[in-house]
Each structure stands twice: as structure tokens, then as C-alpha cells.
Motif scaffolding. Structure first.
Motif, mmCIF file in Angstrom:
data_model
loop_
_atom_site.group_PDB
_atom_site.id
_atom_site.type_symbol
_atom_site.label_atom_id
_atom_site.label_comp_id
_atom_site.label_asym_id
_atom_site.label_seq_id
_atom_site.Cartn_x
_atom_site.Cartn_y
_atom_site.Cartn_z
ATOM 1 N N THR A 8 -26.453 -29.524 -64.140
ATOM 2 C CA THR A 8 -27.715 -29.161 -64.159
ATOM 3 C C THR A 8 -28.525 -29.722 -62.916
ATOM 4 O OG1 THR A 8 -28.872 -30.987 -65.522
ATOM 5 C CG2 THR A 8 -27.994 -28.902 -66.655
ATOM 6 N N ILE A 9 -29.571 -29.410 -62.379
ATOM 7 C CA ILE A 9 -30.293 -29.606 -61.280
ATOM 8 C C ILE A 9 -31.621 -30.388 -61.773
ATOM 9 C CG2 ILE A 9 -31.526 -28.940 -59.183
ATOM 10 C CD1 ILE A 9 -29.574 -26.666 -58.945
ATOM 11 N N THR A 10 -31.769 -31.358 -61.279
ATOM 12 C CA THR A 10 -33.380 -32.422 -61.719
ATOM 13 C C THR A 10 -34.099 -32.457 -60.443
ATOM 14 O OG1 THR A 10 -31.950 -33.156 -63.266
ATOM 15 C CG2 THR A 10 -34.443 -34.122 -62.684
ATOM 16 N N GLY A 11 -35.262 -32.028 -60.338
ATOM 17 C CA GLY A 11 -35.885 -32.214 -59.191
ATOM 18 C C GLY A 11 -37.563 -32.312 -59.452
ATOM 19 N N TRP A 12 -38.124 -32.407 -58.321
ATOM 20 C CA TRP A 12 -39.623 -32.775 -58.520
ATOM 21 C C TRP A 12 -40.137 -32.216 -57.163
ATOM 22 C CZ3 TRP A 12 -42.254 -34.683 -62.378
ATOM 23 C CH2 TRP A 12 -43.727 -34.666 -62.314
ATOM 24 N N CYS A 13 -41.311 -31.509 -57.320
ATOM 25 C CA CYS A 13 -41.995 -31.013 -56.309
ATOM 26 C C CYS A 13 -43.272 -31.708 -55.972
ATOM 27 C CB CYS A 13 -42.503 -29.547 -56.506
ATOM 28 S SG CYS A 13 -43.476 -28.905 -54.933
ATOM 29 N N ASP A 14 -43.482 -32.671 -54.928
ATOM 30 C CA ASP A 14 -44.601 -33.556 -54.695
ATOM 31 C C ASP A 14 -45.921 -32.719 -54.277
ATOM 32 O OD1 ASP A 14 -42.466 -36.082 -53.398
ATOM 33 O OD2 ASP A 14 -43.116 -35.697 -55.417
ATOM 34 N N GLY A 15 -45.569 -31.644 -53.806
ATOM 35 C CA GLY A 15 -46.624 -30.812 -53.103
ATOM 36 C C GLY A 15 -46.814 -30.807 -51.825
ATOM 37 N N TYR A 16 -48.067 -30.218 -51.217
ATOM 38 C CA TYR A 16 -47.961 -30.008 -49.848
ATOM 39 C C TYR A 16 -48.351 -31.314 -49.065
ATOM 40 C CZ TYR A 16 -49.946 -27.662 -45.744
ATOM 41 O OH TYR A 16 -50.117 -27.442 -44.498
ATOM 42 N N ASP A 17 -47.996 -31.521 -48.267
ATOM 43 C CA ASP A 17 -48.363 -32.617 -47.374
ATOM 44 C C ASP A 17 -48.429 -32.515 -45.943
ATOM 45 O OD1 ASP A 17 -47.503 -36.156 -47.211
ATOM 46 O OD2 ASP A 17 -49.272 -35.229 -46.779
ATOM 47 N N ARG A 18 -49.322 -32.645 -45.062
ATOM 48 C CA ARG A 18 -49.085 -32.588 -43.642
ATOM 49 C C ARG A 18 -48.225 -31.261 -43.006
ATOM 50 N NH1 ARG A 18 -47.529 -38.487 -43.387
ATOM 51 N NH2 ARG A 18 -47.074 -38.224 -45.541
ATOM 52 N N GLY A 19 -48.553 -30.083 -43.602
ATOM 53 C CA GLY A 19 -47.884 -28.920 -43.011
ATOM 54 C C GLY A 19 -46.460 -28.598 -43.984
ATOM 55 N N HIS A 20 -46.166 -29.599 -44.747
ATOM 56 C CA HIS A 20 -44.927 -29.335 -45.558
ATOM 57 C C HIS A 20 -44.868 -29.357 -46.936
ATOM 58 C CE1 HIS A 20 -43.656 -30.772 -41.703
ATOM 59 N NE2 HIS A 20 -42.488 -30.099 -41.654
ATOM 60 N N ILE A 21 -44.281 -28.761 -47.556
ATOM 61 C CA ILE A 21 -44.110 -28.831 -49.005
ATOM 62 C C ILE A 21 -43.006 -29.707 -49.339
ATOM 63 C CG2 ILE A 21 -43.442 -27.705 -51.300
ATOM 64 C CD1 ILE A 21 -44.883 -25.023 -50.328
ATOM 65 N N ARG A 22 -43.354 -30.888 -49.948
ATOM 66 C CA ARG A 22 -42.237 -31.841 -49.905
ATOM 67 C C ARG A 22 -41.899 -32.203 -51.357
ATOM 68 N NH1 ARG A 22 -42.876 -35.178 -45.342
ATOM 69 N NH2 ARG A 22 -44.593 -34.480 -44.130
ATOM 70 N N GLY A 23 -40.583 -32.689 -51.724
ATOM 71 C CA GLY A 23 -39.970 -33.093 -52.973
ATOM 72 C C GLY A 23 -38.748 -33.728 -52.848
ATOM 73 N N TRP A 24 -38.023 -33.595 -53.894
ATOM 74 C CA TRP A 24 -36.565 -33.997 -54.204
ATOM 75 C C TRP A 24 -36.124 -33.212 -54.970
ATOM 76 C CZ3 TRP A 24 -35.241 -35.782 -58.706
ATOM 77 C CH2 TRP A 24 -36.095 -36.553 -59.571
ATOM 78 N N ALA A 25 -34.660 -32.957 -55.144
ATOM 79 C CA ALA A 25 -33.717 -32.323 -55.772
ATOM 80 C C ALA A 25 -32.405 -32.894 -55.730
ATOM 81 C CB ALA A 25 -33.893 -30.876 -55.589
ATOM 82 N N TRP A 26 -31.603 -32.940 -56.947
ATOM 83 C CA TRP A 26 -30.320 -33.364 -56.887
ATOM 84 C C TRP A 26 -29.489 -32.946 -57.963
ATOM 85 C CZ3 TRP A 26 -28.297 -38.752 -58.677
ATOM 86 C CH2 TRP A 26 -29.010 -39.236 -59.811
#
Lengths: 672, 440
Positions: A8-26
């Protein structure tokens, strides 16, 4: 490589910040593999990127070696008013990341003002309100209690002419109620402030849901001003002081039938038991309504150690003006004095007086509205007509006797030069649209020296329920020959014309008196408000109905016994131990915001002799029985600690939110 | 003895001035007239400043003593006449005006009363008020209007409950179940107010053309008042009735509105009824002077008379109805202290509130009015209804007590006796030799 081997994939979307949508997934089981993340807007894939950026905090949190972050450029032009449904998911199998579903609402007005800032703030609000990304919890065996989010909204005084010119029914105190609650709610979860519930609440709510957090919306507003149709569970927090709730619709507004609103919200909080009972009478005994008084006590308890007897009374400094009967003796048939010049405030806007001034909308509303309500105009005109009739028969009296200028709006213009009020931007994560003003009073501010036995009433003269007329006449009749009795009116509101003429008229018609009456108009900062409380022996109230009466609660929290009736909200805390109880009788009246003026509800008629006698008795106790006086003060503080201390408020809130079982589940279950 | 009497209105003009200031002085004069005739020749005057001293001089030439009864408040009493002048005035406050305003010395009643040297008022309460200012020996008599005898015939018909009857009414009569109250409920819009006035004016004009009837029945409460007079506190009276009987079709309130302008009289009452909301109890508004037979029918059909005033100088309607054996719902203050008791009335509690004399344009706070304790009024309505329906013995007792109390207050005998002491006093003043300590 398929998902069966990768897991399975786990991840998190941190949101929009300075022109980017940021987060992580692995892939937790395959940490060396890279997840490809894609962004879907309104069903259309607009971007994708590999989650392979190094972030030290991920490593600290145990997310592999930390090379799992992503930052996807978000380039869609935000040039139209549109709703963007954003989904952030793994490209491979469509796994939606935590907090990966949200809505962006763009509006041309906002964008025109500052496109980047606006989109930033909307996205920030959308994505959650943390500066730092929340570290993921590696151990999921014992999930921590879900984070609670509270969205708060307080109705500012309506700028509608109907409400503004009506006695009573002011929404202004919702602001202050909300601010007290906010402090307590911060101890329970994260607080989000909104100024436009229909725009903001569900956005925040969905973001919270996506993150797996709890979210509930507290609407500090009367039901007819409560936003309905939100996905977010909504709890109206209602201040109400009349014996029935509006149960018919008028003006083509179904929400004017409060039952319509309450059926949809499915629950409510009132700040008095009286109001809770009134709501139960209309909605049925099982309707979930909790009575949670505004938590005032903790903020005021510091003043309770200072008694008027033990301290030298410090002069009170006021950014405004002071009317003092020792200086300006009222006399029958005197020419009414002009309104004192009031300079425009240098520190504008939000709230001139801690606690209770008018509202954000007030300066502009006041400039646009006549300064005198129609009711007052007709009363003044009636009296003036009488006076003119009388003068026409006695023309020799006419010189200087006709207060012609008093009938019409005074030359004084309140705060028209103020800069426009900044719309609080959501870019601030916990924006306070209503910051407490802590400006120092100007150097030339008038000061007040109090002495003798001091009775204080803090009230809005615009609000007919407050009944300052009876307070004044009862005080004067009780102390006509008692020079060391002092009555202080702290008038709430920016526009002194609400009381100046009528007060002079009332005071001048009373028999001559040697006691002292003082009226304060203007801004008292915290320090000077504290001094006023300290200098006060008895806080005074003669209202016809009260939703809670914050000034009374504040003074009593600071160990000042009261002179007050024990009806409506006051029945929760006024007792013979902490107050000289003024008698009152139920009577009929109209809901203050009902333009039809139907006499379908109740308030209370103050028993005037008992108010006068309460003054006399209170004076005697303060003067001759210091122990009894101190006991009453202590009883007042003790009552308030139980009644509106933070502890009891938190307990009540936890109870109504069912924090053990999870707020959202409970709230959703409660909706019929 | 020549007794000259004067009031600002007379039989020809009174109907056009009902509800105007001092209109009730004419009714008081009318009631006193036959009693005064027992003591001398009653001569009405219309211009006292010119007529009184002329008549007086002529009469004295013939050896007839003269006295002038001025049915006017003291500040309108003509002073400086050589004829002895007795102001006969109604007063309902605990202090009398003792300040000069508007450069009119007579506004200070103490100056007027010091000149007239005697006065008549209608209650012990107002006698006390006068003596508080004038000294405890000031010759002032409480002499109410002698209305008791005229109502005796009704005592036998006093009932708590009346079967429905169709009663003719020649004036304006509005039964609230026949009126579309919705047009009177909106208070805000100016145009609504105008529309209401037009509708009402049209109705009033129509009523003048056709005699009509009303249905009266059940437990009938009757109030007679001038709705423009704030002291009558009819808003409480009306709201209390609807609060007590919202779901009681057997309770009827008859309000006879006494004011020369039917629109001004009816509109505020209709508006309040509309604002008080739906109710099953019945409310009937009558307007204007009723012909005597219709007035007698109203008394006959009445179970209780109601008063919720803040102050009363004597209250003729209450006195008439109670003389007729109708128990009252009434507060116990001012003039009512002389005849209201728990034995003959459901007493409504009140409390004092600062007030000004009603004719003082300065509105100086110098006296007090009596504010109704509203729940007590509602209780009185409900309890009186229970007695009317289920306790006829108690009703009969109260009825008997009512007529008895009023006999003690305003029977011809009582009034004649008091007038006799007054005339004795006058004689002693005019001929000091006979003044053997007879003052009162």
C-alpha cells in the motif's frame, strides 16, 4: 512492478505553498521505490510529479530516509470565480493521499485585489492552518485522539437599518461572547476564525475530514443569521432573553422561524439556562440544547483581591468624555447642553472598549443612519410639541428655552474619517478579525476620581432593555441627600447621541439631588476598566431581560456584589447571597427584531420601589457592615467560578461534544 | 341660597369633547346637580368672570347668600371674585402642584386654595394630598359624585355568567371576531397606517347609517375609558385579558371607548389586539355616548367591571357598576382606597413609580403613578372567571359587598351629609358668630 508486490501507499498532502502543492508519499514496504503523485482538478489530471525530494523531518518521523516529499507546481490561472475540486492521488493505483481532497473557491473580487495573496490565503485555509507540516505518526496501532478543529464565526451587528434602529436585538455582544469561548476552545483543539461562513466553513471542514480530523462550526449568531446548508456540523451559540423564540416566519425569510433553523442544525448552545428552557419548550424536551455561560471568570478573577476599601482608588482615565453631576448640575427646563466635541479616533476600527463596544460595522452604519431611533424621535417630538405649545402661549419664555437643535442629529460625526476596515485575510492562520485594542489613552484624556460608595452600570443606552432610566431615578430618590453615593454609567457605543439628550432630559426633571451621577462615554482600556471595577462597590442592573449580561458577570467575577433582578439569564447566578435582588414581574412584549411588533413573548417589569430600596440597603451594608459586604463579594466570585470558570466551561463543552466518542460521529448522529 | 355651577363643557357641547382635557368635570357636575338643589337654587353659568359677581350682587340685594362651585381644576379656577368660590376638582396624585410654571401663579395650587379657603375633591386620598400641602386643618371635603342611587335597580340582575343575548347598539360597535385584524397588525409601514385609517374611517361612517346589534354572553368584563388618557393603562387591561383567556371562548371583554374621535380612539386598541395574536375569547369595542337604555343594558349584562388605571380621582364607571352590584377587578390605590376591598373586588397589585403631574409641561418628576404587577392582573382575571362559573355564592357575596361599599362611599345620604357640613362651614365663614368650631 504492481501494487501487490509494492504494497500500500501512504502519504500526506500538506497543501499549497508558494506556488506548489506539497506533501509526501511512499511505499512503507518498499521504501526505495518512488511514488508518482498526480493532481486532479475538476476531474481532469493537470500535473504529476515523483515524490522523491529529501525532507529531514520525514526522516526524523521514520518515513524511510526522508526522500519522499513532492512539490508540484500549481500553475492554473485563478482568473475567474470558480470552484476547484482538487484531488491529490498516487498515479499508480489512485490512492488518495491524506488531506488530498479539497476545494478551492476563487472569486474575481478577491483576485482582483491581490491574486497571489488571495489564492494563497484560500489555499492555506483550505489545507489547514499549520506552519509546520504535521509529522506523520509512524505507529498506527494506537491512533492518537483525533485533532479537533473549531470554526468560529461571530455575527457583527447587522448593518441593516431595521435591526440597527431597533431597541434591543443587537448582535454586538456575540463578538465578545465568541472571544471568551475562543480562549477555552483553544485548549481543546485548533481554532479557525471565519468571517463568511458560507464561503469558508465547508472548505475548512473538508480539509479537516481529509486529514482525518474532527471539525465543528460554532456560529455565534442568532438563528435567523445562522448559515444553513453546510456540510460541516453546525452548532449555533445563541444569546436570548425572551420567554419564547420566534416561531413564525416573516419577511419571506424562513430562518425568522427559529425552529426551522434549529431543526436543521439539530442542536444548539445557549449561554443561559433560561434560554435553553425556552428553546426546549419550542423544540420539545429532547432537543439537544446545552446551556454554557460565556467563560468570563478566569479573566477577571485577578481583580477580586482588590477591594474598594483596601486600595486607594486610582483615577480612571478615559479616551472620551465624562459627564459629572458635580460639575454640571441638571436643572429643570435648562437649555440642553450641546454634545461634547469628540475627536475622531486615531486608533480606529475594531473595538474601542474591551468587551462591549459596538461593532466593526458601526462607524459606517452610524454615519449612514440617523442618530436617533424613530421611537426616540417620536417621543422627543411629542415632548417638543408640548413644549412649543406651551411656549406659544408664553412667548416670553421662548428665549433659549426651546432645545431645537437637540431634536436633530448633532453636528458631531462619529468616526467618518476612519480608514476602511481591513477584511481579515485567511492568510493569517488564526486570524483575529476583532483584535482587542490596547492603545494608550491620549495624554489629554479626561480622568475620573471616584469616592464614596460607588454603584456602576455598564450598558448600551441604545438598547431599551437596559432601562437606565429606572436606575437613575431609583438612585436619585434613594440618595437625594447622600453626597457620598455615586452612580457611574459606563455607556457602551460610539454614538453619544443615543443617551445625551434623553439623559439630560431625564436628569433635569428629577427632584434636586446631592448624590453624584457620572456618565462615561468613550474607550476604557483594560487597565482603566480594571480600575473602574476596583473602584466599584456594587454593579447595578435593572434590565427587562438579559441573555447573560457580560458586565454583570465580569464585575461579579471580580468580587463585586450586585444590585440586579433574578430573571432570565440572571436566574443562573443572582442570589440573595451575592446580590440585592430586585423584584420583577413577567410582562408581554415583542421580539426585538420582529418588524410586525407582535406582542408574543415576555420580558420583565422592574419593581421600582424594590430597586430604590436595594440601593439604600446596599449603601448601608457597604458603609456600616464591611464583613457582610466582603462576604457578599466573596459569594459573588465563588458563584462566578462555578458558573463561568474555564473548568466548568470545558467540562460542559466536552460533554456536548462527546469528546470520548468523537465529535463528528456524535454530531452527525444527533442530526435527525 | 344661590348656588352657581360652572364647568368648561355643557350638555350641548360635551359629546364633541369626550376625552378632551377635563371633560369628565361635566359628568361630575351633572351628578352633583340634584344634590345641590337640596341646598339652594342651582344656577348654571357659562362665563364665570362676568356672570358670577353680577348674580351674586343681585342675590345679596335680596338677602340671598351665594356660592360659586367651580367644576374645574384649581389652575383654571377664576380667582378674585367677591362671591365665595369652591373649586370642585378631581385629583389622583399624592402631591398637589406647588410650583409656578409658565408664569401662571395658579399653577401653584397652594396659592389658589389659600385664596378660595375651601375646596371639594372626590376621595380621601386627594384630601390627604391637599392637606399635605395646605395643613391638616385646611377645609377640604371628599365628596364623590352621588351615582349610587341611580344604579340600585340593577343589583338584582347581577350574575357571573350570562346566556348569549342579542343587544342593539346604535353607535359604533366592533366585535373582534368579525374584524380582519391583520390589516391593523403592521405597525412599521407608513402606508399601512394610512390604509388602516381609511378602512376604519369607512367603517365608522357606515356604522352611523345602520343600527346594529351585537351578541353578548358568557362571563362579561366591562371597561369604560378614554384610550388617549395614558393613566387608564388599557394596554395591560387588554393584554391581561387575552393572556388569561386566550383559549376561553366564554370570556368576553367589552371596552367602551370614550373619545370624541372614533378613529383616534379605536386605532391604537385595534392595533394592540392584532399584535396580541390569536385568541378565542371575545372582545367587543363600543365607541361614543350610549343612549341611556343601551347603557343600562350594558350594565345589566356585565359580570365584572375592570379598571387597571395608574391613578384615579374617583372613577365614575367603576362606581356606577359597583353600585349596580358588579364586583370589580381593580387595583387598590388612590380613590379606589375608599371603596375597593378584597370582599368586593379581585385586587390587582401595583407598585409606585416616579411620575409627573399630567398637566405639567415641564414633566417634572414630583409625584408617583401606580404600575400594575401584570401577573397579578392575569390571576385576577382567571380567579374571577372561576368564581363566575363555579362559585355563584361567592359571586353573590361580592356583588352585595360591592353595592354596600359604594353606598357607604357615594350614596345620596353620604353626599348630602358632607355637603351639609360644607354649607355649614360656609355659613360660619360668612357669619363668624355661628362658627362654633364646625369645620368639617
Amino acid at each position: 512492478m504492481d501494487s501487490n508486490t509494492l504494497g500500500t501507499i501512504t502519504g500526506w498532502c500538506d497543501g499549497y505553498d508558494r506556488g506548489h502543492i506539497r506533501g509526501w508519499a511512499w511505499y512503507p514496504r518498499q521504501p526505495h521505490q518512488t511514488v508518482v503523485v498526480e493532481v486532479v482538478i475538476n476531474g481532469q489530471v493537470v500535473a504529476e510529479a515523483a515524490a522523491c525530494i529529501m525532507r529531514p523531518d520525514l526522516k526524523t518521523a521514520g518515513i524511510g530516509q526522508g526522500r519522499h516529499a513532492f512539490a508540484i507546481p500549481f500553475t492554473r490561472p485563478l482568473d475567474a470565480s470558480e470552484t476547484l475540486q482538487v484531488t491529490v492521488r498516487a498515479k499508480e493505483d489512485g490512492t488518495i493521499l491524506n488531506a488530498g481532497v479539497f476545494t478551492i473557491i476563487t472569486t474575481p473580487e478577491v483576485l482582483a485585489a491581490d491574486q497571489h495573496r488571495a489564492s494563497l490565503s484560500h489555499l492555506a485555509a483550505t489545507f489547514g492552518l499549520w506552519d509546520e507540516p504535521t509529522p506523520p505518526q509512524a505507529n498506527t496501532a494506537h491512533p492518537p485522539r483525533k485533532t479537533l478543529n473549531f470554526i468560529l464565526y461571530a455575527a457583527a451587528a447587522s448593518s441593516s437599518a431595521d435591526v440597527a434602529t431597533k431597541l434591543g436585538a443587537d448582535d454586538y455582544s456575540y463578538l465578545f461572547v465568541m472571544k471568551f469561548f475562543r480562549e477555552v476552545l483553544r485548549a481543546l483543539g485548533t481554532v479557525h476564525m471565519v468571517t463568511d461562513p458560507s464561503r469558508d466553513v465547508d472548505t475548512i471542514y473538508r480539509a479537516c475530514m481529509a486529514r482525518g480530523e474532527e471539525c465543528v462550526f460554532f456560529s455565534f449568531a442568532p438563528p435567523h443569521a445562522t448559515t444553513l446548508g453546510l456540510a460541516c456540523p453546525t452548532i449555533p451559540v445563541i444569546a436570548w432573553e425572551f420567554g419564547t423564540i420566534p416561531d413564525t416566519a416573516w419577511d419571506d425569510e424562513p430562518r425568522n422561524d427559529w425552529r426551522y433553523v434549529l431543526r436543521q442544525t439539530g442542536r444548539a448552545i445557549t449561554i443561559s439556562r433560561f434560554a435553553a428552557n425556552v428553546i426546549r419548550e419550542a423544540m420539545g424536551p429532547m432537543f439537544p440544547v446545552a446551556s454554557i455561560p460565556t467563560p468570563v471568570w478566569n479573566g477577571m478573577a485577578g481583580l477580586s483581591t482588590e477591594t474598594p476599601r483596601s486600595t486607594t482608588i486610582k483615577p480612571i482615565c478615559l479616551d472620551g468624555f465624562i459627564w459629572d453631576s458635580r460639575v454640571a448640575k441638571p436643572a429643570l427646563e435648562m437649555t440642553l447642553p450641546p454634545l461634547p466635541a469628540t475627536k475622531p479616533r486615531t486608533q480606529p476600527v475594531q473595538l474601542p472598549l474591551r468587551g462591549y463596544l459596538l461593532t466593526l460595522a458601526e462607524p459606517n452604519a452610524a454615519a449612514a443612519q440617523p442618530h436617533i431611533s424613530p421611537g426616540r424621535i417620536s417621543r422627543i417630538i411629542a415632548r417638543l410639541a408640548k413644549r412649543i405649545q406651551f411656549l406659544s402661549r408664553h412667548p416670553q419664555k421662548a428665549s433659549g428655552a426651546v432645545p431645537t437643535t437637540s431634536v436633530f442629529p448633532p453636528p458631531w460625526q462619529p468616526e467618518t474619517d476612519l480608514p476602511p476596515i481591513d477584511e481579515p485575510a485567511l492568510a493569517v492562520f488564526d486570524p483575529d478579525p476583532y483584535p482587542a485594542q490596547q492603545a494608550q489613552p491620549p495624554a489629554d484624556a479626561p480622568t475620573l476620581h471616584l469616592d464614596g460608595i460607588v454603584f456602576t452600570a455598564v450598558l448600551s443606552p441604545k438598547d431599551g432593555r437596559k432601562n437606565w432610566q429606572d436606575i437613575l431615578s431609583a438612585f436619585v430618590f434613594a440618595f437625594a441627600n447622600t453626597p457620598d453615593a455615586t452612580l457611574v454609567f459606563k455607556m457602551i457605543g460610539t454614538d453619544p447621541s443615543y443617551w445625551w439628550w434623553e439623559f439630560h432630559d431625564a436628569a433635569s426633571r428629577l427632584p434636586a439631588f446631592t448624590c453624584r451621577v457620572v456618565v462615561l462615554h468613550g474607550y476604557l482600556d483594560d487597565e482603566n476598566y480594571g480600575k473602574l471595577i476596583t473602584a466599584t462597590h456594587f454593579v447595578t442592573n435593572a434590565s427587562l431581560a438579559e441573555g447573560q449580561c457580560l458586565p454583570l458577570v465580569e464585575f461579579m467575577s471580580a468580587s463585586r456584589p450586585a444590585i440586579a433582578p433574578d430573571h432570565t439569564a440572571m436566574s443562573d447566578y443572582i442570589t440573595p447571597q451575592n446580590a440585592f435582588v430586585v423584584e420583577s414581574d413577567i410582562e408581554y412584549c415583542a421580539w426585538p427584531h420582529d418588524p410586525r411588533n407582535l406582542l408574543r413573548t415576555t420580558r420583565y417589569r422592574i419593581h421600582w420601589p424594590s430597586l430604590r430600596d436595594a440601593f439604600t440597603q446596599a449603601y448601608e451594608v457597604a458603609k456600616t457592615a464591611p464583613d457582610a459586604y466582603a462576604a457578599m463579594g466573596n459569594a459573588a466570585a465563588a458563584t462566578m467560578q462555578t458558573y463561568c470558570g474555564d473548568k466548568s466551561t470545558i467540562a460542559s463543552l466536552q460533554q456536548i461534544l462527546c469528546l470520548q466518542t468523537g465529535v463528528t460521529a456524535m454530531l452527525e448522529a444527533a442530526v435527525p | 341660597m344661590i348656588i352657581m355651577v360652572y364647568s368648561s363643557y355643557n350638555a350641548a357641547s360635551i359629546e364633541g369633547y369626550l376625552g378632551a382635557p377635563e371633560y369628565s368635570y361635566w359628568f361630575v357636575r351633572r351628578a352633583f346637580w340634584p344634590m345641590l338643589e337640596r341646598f339652594g337654587i342651582v344656577v348654571p353659568v357659562t362665563d364665570p368672570a362676568r356672570e358670577v359677581d353680577t348674580i351674586c350682587r343681585t342675590a345679596e340685594l335680596h338677602g340671598e347668600p351665594c356660592v360659586f362651585f367651580s367644576f374645574e381644576p384649581p389652575h383654571k379656577t377664576i380667582l378674585g371674585l367677591s362671591c365665595p368660590t369652591i373649586p370642585v376638582f378631581a385629583w389622583e396624585f399624592d402631591t398637589i402642584p406647588d410650583e409656578i410654571w409658565a408664569d401662571e401663579p395658579r399653577n401653584d395650587w397652594t396659592r389658589v386654595l389659600a385664596v378660595t379657603k375651601a375646596a371639594i375633591t372626590h376621595s380621601n386620598f386627594s384630601v390627604q394630598a391637599v392637606r399635605r400641602s395646605m395643613g391638616k386643618n385646611y377645609p377640604v371635603w371628599s365628596i364623590p359624585a352621588p351615582v349610587h342611587r341611580g344604579q340600585m335597580a340593577h343589583v338584582a340582575s347581577a350574575r357571573g355568567w350570562h346566556p348569549a343575548e342579542t343587544v342593539p347598539v346604535s353607535g359604533i360597535a366592533l366585535a373582534m371576531d368579525r374584524v380582519d385584524l391583520s390589516s391593523f397588525s403592521m405597525q412599521r409601514a407608513h402606508e399601512d397606517g394610512i390604509a388602516n385609517l381609511r378602512a376604519l374611517a369607512a367603517y365608522v361612517a357606515e356604522a352611523d347609517r345602520a343600527p346594529r346589534t351585537i351578541q353578548l354572553g358568557g362571563v362579561i368584563y366591562t371597561a369604560i375609558f378614554n384610550p388617549i388618557d395614558g393613566r387608564k393603562n388599557w394596554t395591560d387591561l387588554l393584554a391581561g385579558f387575552i393572556w388569561a383567556f386566550r383559549d376561553e371562548p366564554d370570556a368576553t371583554l367589552v371596552m367602551k371607548l370614550t373619545h370624541y374621535d372614533p378613529v383616534r380612539a379605536l386605532l391604537p386598541v385595534l392595533s394592540d389586539i392584532a399584535k396580541l395574536g390569536p385568541h378565542r375569547c371575545k372582545i367587543i369595542l363600543l365607541h361614543g355616548m350610549l343612549p341611556d337604555d343601551e347603557y343600562q343594558t350594558l350594565i345589566r349584562m356585565t359580570s365584572y367591571t375592570i379598571n387597571a388605571s395608574t391613578n384615579e380621582g374617583q372613577c365614575l364607571p367603576l362606581m356606577e357598576f359597583m353600585s349596580a352590584g358588579r364586583p370589580a377587578i381593580s387595583p387598590l390605590h388612590t380613590a379606589m382606597l375608599d371603596y375597593i376591598s378584597p370582599r368586593n373586588a379581585f385586587v390587582v397589585e401595583t407598585f409606585a413609580h416616579p411620575a409627573s403631574w399630567p398637566h405639567d409641561p415641564r414633566e417634572a418628576v414630583r409625584t408617583e403613578r401606580n404600575t400594575t404587577r401584570f401577573p397579578s392582573l392575569v390571576r385576577a382575571y382567571r380567579e374571577s372567571f372561576r368564581v363566575a362559573r363555579h362559585d355563584p355564592a361567592r359571586y353573590a357575596d361580592m356583588s352585595a359587598e360591592a353595592t354596600e361599599a359604594l353606598a357607604c362611599f357615594c350614596s345620596d345620604d353620604v353626599v348630602e351629609e358632607r355637603l351639609a357640613t360644607l354649607f355649614t362651614h360656609l355659613a360660619s365663614q360668612q357669619n363668624p358668630a355661628t362658627a362654633e368650631g364646625v369645620l368639617f
